[in-house]
Design a protein around this motif. Sequence first.
Motif, PDB file in Angstrom:
ATOM      1  N   GLU A 121      -5.825   5.451 -16.073  1.00 43.65           N
ATOM      2  CA  GLU A 121      -7.040   4.641 -16.028  1.00 43.65           C
ATOM      3  C   GLU A 121      -7.136   3.880 -14.699  1.00 43.65           C
ATOM      4  N   ARG A 122      -6.009   3.364 -14.231  1.00 44.44           N
ATOM      5  CA  ARG A 122      -5.993   2.659 -12.949  1.00 44.44           C
ATOM      6  C   ARG A 122      -6.273   3.634 -11.801  1.00 44.44           C
ATOM      7  N   ILE A 123      -5.692   4.816 -11.867  1.00 44.46           N
ATOM      8  CA  ILE A 123      -5.909   5.818 -10.829  1.00 44.46           C
ATOM      9  C   ILE A 123      -7.390   6.181 -10.739  1.00 44.46           C
ATOM     10  N   GLU A 124      -8.016   6.383 -11.889  1.00 43.67           N
ATOM     11  CA  GLU A 124      -9.447   6.703 -11.913  1.00 43.67           C
ATOM     12  C   GLU A 124     -10.264   5.580 -11.284  1.00 43.67           C
ATOM     13  N   PHE A 125      -9.935   4.338 -11.635  1.00 42.40           N
ATOM     14  CA  PHE A 125     -10.643   3.182 -11.091  1.00 42.40           C
ATOM     15  C   PHE A 125     -10.511   3.154  -9.567  1.00 42.40           C
ATOM     16  N   LEU A 126      -9.276   3.218  -9.064  1.00 41.11           N
ATOM     17  CA  LEU A 126      -9.064   3.126  -7.628  1.00 41.11           C
ATOM     18  C   LEU A 126      -9.720   4.282  -6.889  1.00 41.11           C
ATOM     19  N   SER A 127      -9.612   5.471  -7.431  1.00 37.88           N
ATOM     20  CA  SER A 127     -10.199   6.646  -6.796  1.00 37.88           C
ATOM     21  C   SER A 127     -11.709   6.512  -6.658  1.00 37.88           C
ATOM     22  N   ASN A 128     -12.355   6.068  -7.723  1.00 38.36           N
ATOM     23  CA  ASN A 128     -13.813   5.951  -7.705  1.00 38.36           C
ATOM     24  C   ASN A 128     -14.280   4.861  -6.745  1.00 38.36           C
ATOM     25  N   TYR A 129     -13.580   3.729  -6.725  1.00 35.94           N
ATOM     26  CA  TYR A 129     -13.966   2.654  -5.810  1.00 35.94           C
ATOM     27  C   TYR A 129     -13.705   3.056  -4.360  1.00 35.94           C
ATOM     28  N   LEU A 130     -12.575   3.711  -4.116  1.00 32.40           N
ATOM     29  CA  LEU A 130     -12.265   4.135  -2.753  1.00 32.40           C
ATOM     30  C   LEU A 130     -13.292   5.139  -2.224  1.00 32.40           C
ATOM     31  N   HIS A 131     -13.813   5.960  -3.091  1.00 29.80           N
ATOM     32  CA  HIS A 131     -14.865   6.883  -2.670  1.00 29.80           C
ATOM     33  C   HIS A 131     -16.013   6.123  -2.020  1.00 29.80           C
ATOM     34  N   SER A 183       0.382   5.433 -10.529  1.00 25.26           N
ATOM     35  CA  SER A 183      -0.595   5.040  -9.503  1.00 25.26           C
ATOM     36  C   SER A 183       0.060   4.816  -8.145  1.00 25.26           C
ATOM     37  N   TYR A 184       1.298   4.374  -8.128  1.00 24.52           N
ATOM     38  CA  TYR A 184       2.042   4.187  -6.880  1.00 24.52           C
ATOM     39  C   TYR A 184       2.151   5.516  -6.136  1.00 24.52           C
ATOM     40  N   TYR A 185       2.509   6.558  -6.861  1.00 19.52           N
ATOM     41  CA  TYR A 185       2.660   7.879  -6.244  1.00 19.52           C
ATOM     42  C   TYR A 185       1.306   8.474  -5.882  1.00 19.52           C
ATOM     43  N   TRP A 186       0.304   8.219  -6.725  1.00 15.24           N
ATOM     44  CA  TRP A 186      -1.053   8.681  -6.407  1.00 15.24           C
ATOM     45  C   TRP A 186      -1.548   8.032  -5.114  1.00 15.24           C
ATOM     46  N   TYR A 187      -1.327   6.731  -4.979  1.00 14.51           N
ATOM     47  CA  TYR A 187      -1.790   6.005  -3.792  1.00 14.51           C
ATOM     48  C   TYR A 187      -1.072   6.514  -2.539  1.00 14.51           C
ATOM     49  N   LYS A 188       0.215   6.782  -2.669  1.00 18.73           N
ATOM     50  CA  LYS A 188       0.977   7.325  -1.542  1.00 18.73           C
ATOM     51  C   LYS A 188       0.354   8.636  -1.064  1.00 18.73           C
ATOM     52  N   GLN A 189       0.003   9.519  -1.975  1.00 15.73           N
ATOM     53  CA  GLN A 189      -0.610  10.785  -1.615  1.00 15.73           C
ATOM     54  C   GLN A 189      -1.997  10.579  -1.032  1.00 15.73           C
ATOM     55  N   PHE A 190      -2.754   9.629  -1.601  1.00 15.93           N
ATOM     56  CA  PHE A 190      -4.100   9.352  -1.102  1.00 15.93           C
ATOM     57  C   PHE A 190      -4.034   8.903   0.356  1.00 15.93           C
ATOM     58  N   ILE A 191      -3.074   8.038   0.665  1.00 14.19           N
ATOM     59  CA  ILE A 191      -2.906   7.562   2.040  1.00 14.19           C
ATOM     60  C   ILE A 191      -2.574   8.733   2.962  1.00 14.19           C
ATOM     61  N   GLN A 192      -1.663   9.591   2.526  1.00 13.97           N
ATOM     62  CA  GLN A 192      -1.290  10.760   3.336  1.00 13.97           C
ATOM     63  C   GLN A 192      -2.496  11.665   3.595  1.00 13.97           C
ATOM     64  N   ASP A 193      -3.378  11.743   2.616  1.00 17.69           N
ATOM     65  CA  ASP A 193      -4.546  12.610   2.733  1.00 17.69           C
ATOM     66  C   ASP A 193      -5.646  12.013   3.612  1.00 17.69           C
ATOM     67  N   HIS A 194      -5.480  10.737   3.985  1.00 18.52           N
ATOM     68  CA  HIS A 194      -6.531  10.059   4.773  1.00 18.52           C
ATOM     69  C   HIS A 194      -5.958   9.433   6.031  1.00 18.52           C
ATOM     70  N   GLN A 195      -5.020  10.118   6.645  1.00 19.76           N
ATOM     71  CA  GLN A 195      -4.392   9.610   7.857  1.00 19.76           C
ATOM     72  C   GLN A 195      -5.308   9.654   9.083  1.00 19.76           C
TER      73      GLN A 195
END
Length: 470
Positions: free
Chosen positions: A393-403, A456-468
């Motif tokens: 649920e947290r991952i979905e929230f962060l992903s949608n807001y970051l978009h 979510s910690y691991y999801w955020y790590k990957q998100f950062i890597q994907d947006h370098q």
Amino acid sequence: MTEQFLWGSATAAYQCEGAWNEDGKGASIWDEFCHSDKNTTGITGDVSCDFYHHVEEDIRMLAEGGQNTFRFSISWSRIVPKADRVVNEKGLAFYDRVLDACEKYHVIPNVTLVHYDLPDYIGAQGGWCYPGVADEFAYYAAVVFRHYGDRIPLYVTINEPNHNAYCNYCVGNYPPNETNLQHYCQCAYNMAVCTAKAIREFRKLGLKAQIGVVQGCGPATSLLDTPDYQEAVKYCNYFCNDWILDPAIKGEYDPQLIAAVQSRGIDLSFVKEEDLAVMKDNTIDFLGQNIYSRMLVKPNTSGITAFTVNNAGNNDGSAQAARETRAIAGWFESDRDPNTKLNHWGREIFPECAYNTLMERKRRYGNIPIYVTENGHGCYDAADENGFVEDEERIEFLSNYLHYILKAKQDGVNVKGYYVWSTMDLYSWINGYKKRYGLVRVDYDDPARKRTPKKSYYWYKQFIQDHQDL
């Protein structure tokens, strides 16, 4: 400081440090409140997640998660513990250790001077309504600026003046637990003077660092675009936004705001010309913008002035038990959109508000650099037998807001960085420890306060890597 995009997470001193009376620290208004009979929960931040003794571990874990910046606050009570203004060297040394860890792990610090936790000796004299608070704040700020200098590239004066003043003097759920619009306005004004006088001290040193303020809500909006709804939006922005951002960015108040406040019968005799001159000459370098939900309003037809927030004490986690309400007779009141999803605390989940907030800040204030200093999702996290939390649920929230945040950046907003609230689970003010925001779980039943990264910690790590490439 490099021009890399900053990806990080955030904390605040009282909420995470613990060690409430160690190494010469004085009491804050939250220590006094939590240890008094006003705190009906009996829950305190005395230990919390014990960041004071876990600095190295927490910052290492943050860096291993791909984050290159850490937002934290300094406890004024650790630096200047008493009214005699004697500086506590052990307090300075603690934050030196935090900065040492940041440097070791190549993490850029973003540091707030006050995140709700005024010293108790200031609280005893009237807190934010104390006429001398700005001079006391400027003294404390100058101590910090001189000691840390450019080791801290990003300074923030006050976190969320709007929500701080609102909880202190409208809802009355934060110390000094008052409901008094006169004191709300006096607090609001004094916070603006505090920021300006601190910036004046900052400028004297000629630092390369930058200084800003953090705003806690977005611009008001409405479901209808009629003249009476537009008026409600205007008044809500006066109440929640303009009194902070106009003096901080433009160096002055909107005369219409002043007239509107006076028309409410507020005594503005506390406003001084010399303060306004300091505001005019000492504006911020960047804006920190916290983003959680939209501020949806309509005309006030009830004739009622009332304020509520979502707290653990009045909320059963059903998403129905509590709804945040702001209402000022004749000005505006909160509106509801039945088609919008709510979180477990009765607050809207409306990712588009991130885009709308950032675009409106650009429209009103130009190309000012903006850091999204908080964005997060409070949950009743459930851990497995190993302490791991599958927080989809947290991952979905962060992903949608970051978009929408990245869309605003693409569309021309000068977004420089983003911080998840929060780095680890921590004390959530009068919600205690029920409401968890962290990317890392803290086991409060474990005396060692074991840390376990969530999904979510691991999801955020990957998100950062994907947006370098930002």
